[in-house]
Scaffold this active site. Sequence first.
Site, mmCIF file in Angstrom:
data_model
loop_
_atom_site.group_PDB
_atom_site.id
_atom_site.type_symbol
_atom_site.label_atom_id
_atom_site.label_comp_id
_atom_site.label_asym_id
_atom_site.label_seq_id
_atom_site.Cartn_x
_atom_site.Cartn_y
_atom_site.Cartn_z
ATOM 1 N N HIS A 1 86.309 16.944 -12.490
ATOM 2 C CA HIS A 1 86.637 18.341 -12.192
ATOM 3 C C HIS A 1 87.246 18.508 -10.799
ATOM 4 O O HIS A 1 87.880 19.519 -10.517
ATOM 5 C CB HIS A 1 85.420 19.251 -12.381
ATOM 6 N N ASP B 1 82.088 13.564 -16.588
ATOM 7 C CA ASP B 1 82.761 14.142 -15.415
ATOM 8 C C ASP B 1 83.064 13.043 -14.400
ATOM 9 O O ASP B 1 82.427 12.959 -13.351
ATOM 10 C CB ASP B 1 81.873 15.230 -14.811
ATOM 11 N N SER C 1 80.923 17.825 -4.725
ATOM 12 C CA SER C 1 81.415 17.272 -5.993
ATOM 13 C C SER C 1 82.106 15.933 -5.801
ATOM 14 O O SER C 1 82.867 15.742 -4.850
ATOM 15 C CB SER C 1 82.403 18.243 -6.634
#
Length: 272
Positions: free
Chosen positions: A81, A130, A217
């Site tokens: 992402h 992810d 992230s």
Amino acid sequence: MVRLGAGLAAATLVWTGVTSSAQAAISDDDLRPLVIGGQPAEEGQYPWLVGIGSSGEGTPWERQSCGGSVITKTVVLTAAHCVEDAVDDPEGLVIFSGSVDLESDELVETAVTDLHLAHDYGEPVGSANDWALLLLDEPVDIDPIEVDVDPAEFETLEAVGWGQTGEGYPTVARWVELPFVDDEACSDAYPGAFDGQTMLCAGDLQNGGVDTCDGDSGGPLLAPDDKGRQILVGIVSWGDGCAEPGSPGVYAEVADFNGSMDDAIDGWADGE
């Protein structure tokens, strides 16, 4: 909430972790504290840790948006992402390495030349698989981190990144110890959103107070092996808020996609 960084947050839709269709833009009000109970990293503590950001003008601190880990001299592992919008323009990305301080004179900027996004990203649930790989323009002078190849349960894990602290985004990466949360408890926390095959969880279920957050992230989730070395077991992915009781952080489980990752790296080596 998908855990994006300062450079991407203003313009990116994020998954709330409630349902795969529940999305909303990050605002300043969404930024919750990071690594409560954590502390700044020391130089040399995480030599394979990198920041990921955009090429162009501005300081590394201004351009950094996600974290990543050097897994070979020319490949960085991060979250899908973080980079899915750069699939058609991977050369718009760079990595920052060589220091935990994004304002350090020792920081090295390296261009990205190619990107591999997990082909099954988003399946079978919204943030499953992810992970992504970045191919660097030139080798970095860094010993890669060892990657976990066997799924396991842990007691205490460790995460590190440049995410939101509640007072803004730090220039020096911070780290925090996190209790492991088993799949059953995590599934109860995120019914219909957690996939035990591709994800794992960490955080203090009862009290909250320790977690990764916006800006972390793509960064590493670590566990010690029997020799005391840090092993990469997960990638910062998403969570419902940050450091909230009952809402642990969710991480892509590296052991699940290790084979696919090796295949992608071999493809680059073979010129595919």
